[in-house]
Design a protein around this motif. Sequence first.
Motif, PDB file in Angstrom:
ATOM      1  N   TYR A  49      -7.060   0.780 -13.273  1.00  8.80           N
ATOM      2  CA  TYR A  49      -5.891   0.028 -12.772  1.00  8.80           C
ATOM      3  C   TYR A  49      -5.007   0.907 -11.900  1.00  8.80           C
ATOM      4  O   TYR A  49      -4.529   0.469 -10.848  1.00  8.80           O
ATOM      5  CB  TYR A  49      -5.100  -0.517 -13.955  1.00  8.80           C
ATOM      6  N   LYS A  50      -4.799   2.140 -12.298  1.00  7.86           N
ATOM      7  CA  LYS A  50      -3.946   3.056 -11.519  1.00  7.86           C
ATOM      8  C   LYS A  50      -4.547   3.284 -10.137  1.00  7.86           C
ATOM      9  O   LYS A  50      -3.852   3.229  -9.115  1.00  7.86           O
ATOM     10  CB  LYS A  50      -3.797   4.385 -12.269  1.00  7.86           C
ATOM     11  N   HIS A  51      -5.888   3.545 -10.057  1.00 10.63           N
ATOM     12  CA  HIS A  51      -6.538   3.764  -8.765  1.00 10.63           C
ATOM     13  C   HIS A  51      -6.553   2.468  -7.937  1.00 10.63           C
ATOM     14  O   HIS A  51      -6.405   2.508  -6.701  1.00 10.63           O
ATOM     15  CB  HIS A  51      -7.970   4.273  -8.978  1.00 10.63           C
ATOM     16  N   GLY A  52      -6.722   1.307  -8.631  1.00  7.72           N
ATOM     17  CA  GLY A  52      -6.714   0.028  -7.905  1.00  7.72           C
ATOM     18  C   GLY A  52      -5.359  -0.264  -7.297  1.00  7.72           C
ATOM     19  O   GLY A  52      -5.272  -0.746  -6.150  1.00  7.72           O
ATOM     20  N   LEU A  53      -4.262   0.003  -8.024  1.00  3.76           N
ATOM     21  CA  LEU A  53      -2.922  -0.230  -7.508  1.00  3.76           C
ATOM     22  C   LEU A  53      -2.633   0.675  -6.311  1.00  3.76           C
ATOM     23  O   LEU A  53      -2.049   0.241  -5.307  1.00  3.76           O
ATOM     24  CB  LEU A  53      -1.899  -0.014  -8.622  1.00  3.76           C
ATOM     25  N   ALA A  54      -3.065   1.933  -6.409  1.00  2.00           N
ATOM     26  CA  ALA A  54      -2.868   2.855  -5.282  1.00  2.00           C
ATOM     27  C   ALA A  54      -3.671   2.398  -4.074  1.00  2.00           C
ATOM     28  O   ALA A  54      -3.197   2.475  -2.915  1.00  2.00           O
ATOM     29  CB  ALA A  54      -3.277   4.274  -5.694  1.00  2.00           C
ATOM     30  N   PHE A  55      -4.886   1.927  -4.288  1.00  2.78           N
ATOM     31  CA  PHE A  55      -5.729   1.443  -3.187  1.00  2.78           C
ATOM     32  C   PHE A  55      -5.083   0.227  -2.520  1.00  2.78           C
ATOM     33  O   PHE A  55      -5.065   0.122  -1.288  1.00  2.78           O
ATOM     34  CB  PHE A  55      -7.110   1.094  -3.743  1.00  2.78           C
ATOM     35  N   TYR A  56      -4.530  -0.694  -3.324  1.00  2.00           N
ATOM     36  CA  TYR A  56      -3.908  -1.908  -2.776  1.00  2.00           C
ATOM     37  C   TYR A  56      -2.682  -1.568  -1.932  1.00  2.00           C
ATOM     38  O   TYR A  56      -2.499  -2.082  -0.824  1.00  2.00           O
ATOM     39  CB  TYR A  56      -3.531  -2.844  -3.911  1.00  2.00           C
ATOM     40  N   LYS A  57      -1.828  -0.689  -2.414  1.00  4.57           N
ATOM     41  CA  LYS A  57      -0.632  -0.311  -1.670  1.00  4.57           C
ATOM     42  C   LYS A  57      -0.970   0.424  -0.392  1.00  4.57           C
ATOM     43  O   LYS A  57      -0.266   0.303   0.613  1.00  4.57           O
ATOM     44  CB  LYS A  57       0.276   0.548  -2.541  1.00  4.57           C
ATOM     45  N   ASP A  58      -2.053   1.211  -0.398  1.00  3.48           N
ATOM     46  CA  ASP A  58      -2.401   2.013   0.774  1.00  3.48           C
ATOM     47  C   ASP A  58      -3.137   1.189   1.825  1.00  3.48           C
ATOM     48  O   ASP A  58      -2.928   1.369   3.029  1.00  3.48           O
ATOM     49  CB  ASP A  58      -3.268   3.199   0.332  1.00  3.48           C
ATOM     50  N   LYS A  59      -4.008   0.275   1.380  1.00  2.00           N
ATOM     51  CA  LYS A  59      -4.856  -0.446   2.339  1.00  2.00           C
ATOM     52  C   LYS A  59      -4.325  -1.828   2.736  1.00  2.00           C
ATOM     53  O   LYS A  59      -4.838  -2.415   3.685  1.00  2.00           O
ATOM     54  CB  LYS A  59      -6.259  -0.637   1.729  1.00  2.00           C
ATOM     55  N   GLU A  60      -3.345  -2.362   2.015  1.00  2.00           N
ATOM     56  CA  GLU A  60      -2.843  -3.710   2.292  1.00  2.00           C
ATOM     57  C   GLU A  60      -2.206  -3.759   3.687  1.00  2.00           C
ATOM     58  O   GLU A  60      -1.351  -2.957   4.027  1.00  2.00           O
ATOM     59  CB  GLU A  60      -1.813  -4.111   1.234  1.00  2.00           C
ATOM     60  N   GLY A  61      -2.707  -4.688   4.493  1.00  2.00           N
ATOM     61  CA  GLY A  61      -2.234  -4.797   5.871  1.00  2.00           C
ATOM     62  C   GLY A  61      -3.007  -3.940   6.826  1.00  2.00           C
ATOM     63  O   GLY A  61      -2.829  -4.053   8.040  1.00  2.00           O
ATOM     64  N   LYS A  62      -3.879  -3.044   6.348  1.00  2.00           N
ATOM     65  CA  LYS A  62      -4.677  -2.154   7.210  1.00  2.00           C
ATOM     66  C   LYS A  62      -6.149  -2.541   7.095  1.00  2.00           C
ATOM     67  O   LYS A  62      -6.691  -3.239   7.947  1.00  2.00           O
ATOM     68  CB  LYS A  62      -4.464  -0.700   6.816  1.00  2.00           C
ATOM     69  N   ALA A  63      -6.798  -2.082   6.049  1.00  2.00           N
ATOM     70  CA  ALA A  63      -8.197  -2.452   5.822  1.00  2.00           C
ATOM     71  C   ALA A  63      -8.307  -3.673   4.931  1.00  2.00           C
ATOM     72  O   ALA A  63      -9.403  -4.188   4.705  1.00  2.00           O
ATOM     73  CB  ALA A  63      -8.947  -1.276   5.194  1.00  2.00           C
ATOM     74  N   LEU A  64      -7.165  -4.101   4.403  1.00  2.00           N
ATOM     75  CA  LEU A  64      -7.156  -5.209   3.452  1.00  2.00           C
ATOM     76  C   LEU A  64      -6.187  -6.285   3.949  1.00  2.00           C
ATOM     77  O   LEU A  64      -4.987  -6.039   4.075  1.00  2.00           O
ATOM     78  CB  LEU A  64      -6.724  -4.698   2.067  1.00  2.00           C
ATOM     79  N   HIS A  65      -6.713  -7.472   4.236  1.00  2.00           N
ATOM     80  CA  HIS A  65      -5.890  -8.590   4.712  1.00  2.00           C
ATOM     81  C   HIS A  65      -6.085  -9.760   3.751  1.00  2.00           C
ATOM     82  O   HIS A  65      -7.166 -10.378   3.704  1.00  2.00           O
ATOM     83  CB  HIS A  65      -6.294  -8.991   6.136  1.00  2.00           C
ATOM     84  N   LEU A  66      -5.058 -10.085   2.973  1.00  2.00           N
ATOM     85  CA  LEU A  66      -5.137 -11.133   1.946  1.00  2.00           C
ATOM     86  C   LEU A  66      -4.225 -12.315   2.306  1.00  2.00           C
ATOM     87  O   LEU A  66      -3.251 -12.177   3.050  1.00  2.00           O
ATOM     88  CB  LEU A  66      -4.727 -10.555   0.594  1.00  2.00           C
ATOM     89  N   SER A  67      -4.560 -13.411   1.697  1.00  2.00           N
ATOM     90  CA  SER A  67      -3.709 -14.602   1.898  1.00  2.00           C
ATOM     91  C   SER A  67      -2.439 -14.462   1.064  1.00  2.00           C
ATOM     92  O   SER A  67      -2.329 -13.610   0.180  1.00  2.00           O
ATOM     93  CB  SER A  67      -4.489 -15.860   1.481  1.00  2.00           C
ATOM     94  N   TYR A  68      -1.493 -15.347   1.365  1.00  2.00           N
ATOM     95  CA  TYR A  68      -0.196 -15.286   0.670  1.00  2.00           C
ATOM     96  C   TYR A  68      -0.381 -15.578  -0.808  1.00  2.00           C
ATOM     97  O   TYR A  68       0.210 -14.914  -1.666  1.00  2.00           O
ATOM     98  CB  TYR A  68       0.763 -16.296   1.305  1.00  2.00           C
ATOM     99  N   GLU A  69      -1.222 -16.523  -1.171  1.00  2.00           N
ATOM    100  CA  GLU A  69      -1.439 -16.859  -2.573  1.00  2.00           C
ATOM    101  C   GLU A  69      -2.102 -15.701  -3.328  1.00  2.00           C
ATOM    102  O   GLU A  69      -1.749 -15.414  -4.481  1.00  2.00           O
ATOM    103  CB  GLU A  69      -2.305 -18.119  -2.686  1.00  2.00           C
ATOM    104  N   ASP A  70      -3.076 -15.003  -2.681  1.00  2.00           N
ATOM    105  CA  ASP A  70      -3.743 -13.866  -3.345  1.00  2.00           C
ATOM    106  C   ASP A  70      -2.763 -12.728  -3.576  1.00  2.00           C
ATOM    107  O   ASP A  70      -2.782 -12.073  -4.626  1.00  2.00           O
ATOM    108  CB  ASP A  70      -4.917 -13.396  -2.485  1.00  2.00           C
ATOM    109  N   ARG A  71      -1.869 -12.515  -2.603  1.00  2.00           N
ATOM    110  CA  ARG A  71      -0.896 -11.439  -2.788  1.00  2.00           C
ATOM    111  C   ARG A  71       0.055 -11.790  -3.926  1.00  2.00           C
ATOM    112  O   ARG A  71       0.433 -10.915  -4.715  1.00  2.00           O
ATOM    113  CB  ARG A  71      -0.117 -11.212  -1.487  1.00  2.00           C
ATOM    114  N   LEU A  72       0.473 -13.080  -4.018  1.00  2.00           N
ATOM    115  CA  LEU A  72       1.341 -13.487  -5.124  1.00  2.00           C
ATOM    116  C   LEU A  72       0.663 -13.256  -6.475  1.00  2.00           C
ATOM    117  O   LEU A  72       1.287 -12.814  -7.440  1.00  2.00           O
ATOM    118  CB  LEU A  72       1.719 -14.966  -4.969  1.00  2.00           C
ATOM    119  N   LYS A  73      -0.631 -13.568  -6.527  1.00  2.00           N
ATOM    120  CA  LYS A  73      -1.350 -13.401  -7.788  1.00  2.00           C
ATOM    121  C   LYS A  73      -1.420 -11.919  -8.186  1.00  2.00           C
ATOM    122  O   LYS A  73      -1.222 -11.552  -9.355  1.00  2.00           O
ATOM    123  CB  LYS A  73      -2.746 -13.995  -7.646  1.00  2.00           C
TER     124      LYS A  73
END
Length: 494
Positions: free
Chosen positions: A40-64
């Motif tokens: 979970y710790k590595h996943g949270l760091a990956f999400y914060k670092d890649k979100e908007g760059k290599a990771l593009h999610l919908s608004y509902e997925d980001r809310l979840k």
Amino acid sequence: MANKVENNYKVNPEKVRLETDQGIAESEERKWGLPLKDVYKHGLAFYKDKEGKALHLSYEDRLKLVAYTQQTSHGPLDVNSAPPLGVLDVIGRDRRAAWQALGQISQIQAMAGFIHTLDRLCPLFKPYLEAIQKDLEDKKQQELKKEEEERANLELQNRIMLEKQKQQSTKITEEQQVQRIKDALNAQTYEQFLQYAQLQYPGNFDQQAILIRQLQDKHYQQYIQQLAVDQRLANSNIKDAADDKENDNANDKEKEVKDEPVTVTDCNLNETGDVPSTDSKSMQTTEKTETNEYIEEPRVDENTDDEEGFLSVEAVRMWTRGDIVKFKSSAQEGGGRLTVGHGETITVRVPTHPRARCLCWEFATDNYDIGFGLYFEWSKSPTTEVTVHVAESDEEEEEEDEEEYPIPDGTFHEYTIHGTRVDPERGCRRERPAAGTARPLTSLVVPVYRRDCHTEVYAGSHTYPGEGVYLLKFDNTYSLWRSKTLYYKVYYTQ
């Protein structure tokens, strides 16, 4: 549904149900190879670092995903304790709605949900986690290797320490043994050394103590060196005895010789009588003196062929000792004093003795050195008496003036060995007979070199190579103006 649960229970009653937090954590750890909290710790760091760059999610997925993180950090949403939202904060209301939709799930379940959602939405998460896992394994291997190296170094240091302790213990034991030997020797010689010191420094007790200490140290060194010489002589005798056993005739002759008492002959004096000892120590003085032993290899005359029946010549054992004053006095009393004139060579001819196996010699001079060499003449001498010859070298092999010196038993020479003009500093190769004369074959045992025999007594011994005559050459041809006074002794021994 109840029947299904019951059947699962019967199949594996000890299995932890996945609905529990412990079951979920164990299942996720088996899947990812890491503890759930670390994933979970590595996943949270990956999400914060890649979100908007290599990771593009919908608004509902980001809310979840945000809802899962809030549930993990704070637990289920408590509407009463939550801070109020602004009228226009639409995103805040959506996030609280998604958080509230999670209900009463636990933090473990929220972490598992976040990881599954991220893995489903982003295929790059799993390789990222595998890379982290491999890096952790490499670090772990390096740590293990480092621990093994540290353990090996520690074991090596312990081994070195033990070896040093062992060496120290051995050194202490050797020092104790040396001290015991010194104490025993000092107890035997203290009175003698005390009398000598009192004669040298009467009334001066400090100088007497210093002199006694020096004499004791020197006596110990002489004792150790004498033991080494005796051991070498004993080994040589053992080797000679083994060689004799190969020949039956020599064996029978050896037994006959051992049945009779051995006569040790001092060639400077008359026969000293029958003695029972056959240990080759008659060449040594009664007192143990400091000796420095060395070996000189012989060289055989090139005219000596195996087909003539001559045996090989063994190496010579030679040593030096320091009691030169006492030796000169003893040699002079026995008639072993000669004067070697400038430009002259004295040759002492010593035939082999039928009841001996070894020749020993000692010599010294006054004030100056002299050349010395040893040859062996392969000829049968009609007598066992020793003769002394003096030869003076001239240019172009002119005929030399010869003098005969009788020795105390009244015999004169029967055969003259002429001197050469070879420089003793370079050594002498071999005896060359005069043109037109038949001379016996001669082997070079010790080359002629200048010896510092004015500072210490030179001594040596040589095992008979066969029947013949030893030629002891004392060479003063390199001195144009100065004569030398020579003191010598020659012994037979078995």
